[in-house]
Design an enzyme around this catalytic site. Structure first.
Site: not given
Ligand code: 5GP
Ligand code: ZN
Length: 110
Positions: A4, A7, A46, A83, A96, A98
């Site tokens: 993950c 994680c 997690h 999301n 997470h 945002h």
């Molecule tokens: P989701 O689409 O699941 O709501 O958001 C995932 C977020 O994680 C996205 O905005 C993406 O840009 C961010 N993200 C994905 N991989 C990484 C990473 O390796 N490092 C960081 N800092 N952000 C990431």
């Molecule tokens: Zn996790």
């Protein structure tokens, strides 16, 4: 949880630009920001999405949010988005929030 991404960031096994950390949470800059300020706040344990968030961790997330807003000068306004699932646009299946700001966010979000 094995394999993950968040994680591993939470455990400092994968680097990220860290902005805040306490016992239960961690915040770092999104790698692909969609606003001038785009921070991801995660629990260290997690949890797949907000439906699995327990009371103790929810309190820690909220407390961290308050501190990050002050630290990053977001008092004029910001948006919190989480999301959930494929239809909700979730791509990383570790909870997470945002935290988006630094510009007028507009509504509806599209
Ligand atoms: P989701 O689409 O699941 O709501 O958001 C995932 C977020 O994680 C996205 O905005 C993406 O840009 C961010 N993200 C994905 N991989 C990484 C990473 O390796 N490092 C960081 N800092 N952000 C990431
Ligand atoms: Zn996790």
């Amino acid at each position: 949880m094995d394999n993950c991404l968040f994680c591993k960031i939470g455990a400092h096994e994968i680097p990220a630009t860290l902005l805040f950390e306490d016992e239960k949470t961690l915040a770092f800059r999104d790698i692909n920001p969609v606003a001038p300020t785009h921070i991801l706040l995660i629990p260290k344990i997690h949890i797949e999405n907000i439906l699995g968030l327990d009371n103790t961790t929810a309190l820690a997330m909220h407390s961290a949010l308050q501190k990050i807003v002050a630290q990053e000068n977001l008092e004029k306004g910001f948006r919190v988005v989480t999301n959930v699932g494929d239809m909700g646009g979730q791509t990383v299946f570790h909870l997470h929030w945002h935290i988006l700001g630094g510009r007028h966010m507009g509504w509806p979000p599209g």
